[in-house]
Design an enzyme around this catalytic site. Structure first.
Site, PDB file in Angstrom:
ATOM      1  N   HIS A 129       0.772  -1.215  -0.048  1.00  0.00           N
ATOM      2  CA  HIS A 129      -0.094   0.050  -0.031  1.00  0.00           C
ATOM      3  C   HIS A 129       0.829   1.181  -0.151  1.00  0.00           C
ATOM      4  CE1 HIS A 129      -4.399   0.425   0.089  1.00  0.00           C
ATOM      5  NE2 HIS A 129      -4.659   0.841   1.040  1.00  0.00           N
ATOM      6  N   ASN A 160      -6.753   5.984   3.948  1.00  0.00           N
ATOM      7  CA  ASN A 160      -8.161   6.149   3.939  1.00  0.00           C
ATOM      8  C   ASN A 160      -8.728   7.622   4.094  1.00  0.00           C
ATOM      9  OD1 ASN A 160      -8.143   3.541   3.543  1.00  0.00           O
ATOM     10  ND2 ASN A 160      -9.145   2.926   5.406  1.00  0.00           N
ATOM     11  N   ASP A 163      -1.108   2.505  -5.434  1.00  0.00           N
ATOM     12  CA  ASP A 163      -1.027   1.049  -5.729  1.00  0.00           C
ATOM     13  C   ASP A 163      -2.263   0.556  -6.347  1.00  0.00           C
ATOM     14  OD1 ASP A 163      -2.755  -0.468  -3.042  1.00  0.00           O
ATOM     15  OD2 ASP A 163      -1.961   1.452  -2.783  1.00  0.00           O
ATOM     16  N   ASN A 184      -9.377   2.781  -1.135  1.00  0.00           N
ATOM     17  CA  ASN A 184     -10.072   3.758  -0.276  1.00  0.00           C
ATOM     18  C   ASN A 184      -9.302   5.392  -0.285  1.00  0.00           C
ATOM     19  OD1 ASN A 184     -11.955   2.128   0.589  1.00  0.00           O
ATOM     20  ND2 ASN A 184     -10.458   1.083   1.974  1.00  0.00           N
TER      21      ASN A 184
END
Length: 184
Positions: free
Chosen positions: A18, A66, A91, A112
């Protein structure tokens, strides 16, 4: 120009799939000899000179993935730029490791970080999707993206991060269609 590399702050997340956006920002900073980091707009920011002498900000939002939209929105407001003067590096587990894809805009695709950005500033922001996939069977998306790259993947990760940094540098001197044609 604002270049946002998405990721999660802190050592716990270093080296995870991530965080490849953070890795690309660090590589660009090294390649273009960026300034020392400064902190504002909920972000770590380093400045670089583009080929034509203009400055660009390399931004690592420190809001966690997020909530990336709040940092992106704050930076865009601070520098008074629209989405067309930004690039989001993110990503994508739907793209194979080693592959990259530039897009002029688009949907969040379930990501997200992009959902948060879309909610804050809209979806008309160019992006560079960096492949981290494929998602293996029998593993949750969260476990996969928050997992670290396997040892046998490390050389490919280094190569794609370098390729992304070169592509972003190339984008400083070329229009976006030329960039997409060359790197997609």
């Amino acid at each position: 120009m604002l270049i946002f590399g998405l990721g999660n702050p802190g050592g716990k997340y270093g080296g995870t799939r991530h965080n490849i956006g953070f890795c690309v920002i660090d590589e660009i900073a090294d390649l273009l000899k960026a300034s020392e980091p400064m902190y504002c707009c909920e972000s770590e920011i380093r400045m670089v000179r583009m080929g034509d002498g203009r400055r660009a900000a390399l931004v690592k939002p420190l809001t966690y993935m997020n909530l990336s939209g709040s940092a992106v929105s704050a930076c865009m407001a601070k520098w008074q730029v629209g989405g067309d003067k930004c690039l989001i590096i993110v990503d994508d587990f739907n793209i194979a490791l080693g592959k990259i894809r530039f897009r002029k805009d688009g949907t969040h695709g379930g990501h997200n970080g992009l959902k948060s950005i879309e909610a804050s500033v809209g979806r008309d922001i160019p992006r560079l999707r960096v492949g981290i996939g494929p998602l293996p069977k029998n593993i949750s998306i969260i476990d996969f993206v928050l997992g670290r790259f396997e040892e046998q993947e490390q050389s490919e990760v280094r190569e794609v991060v370098k390729k992304c940094a070169e592509a972003v540098s190339f984008s400083f001197q070329n229009d976006f269609d030329t960039v997409m044609n060359r790197y997609n």
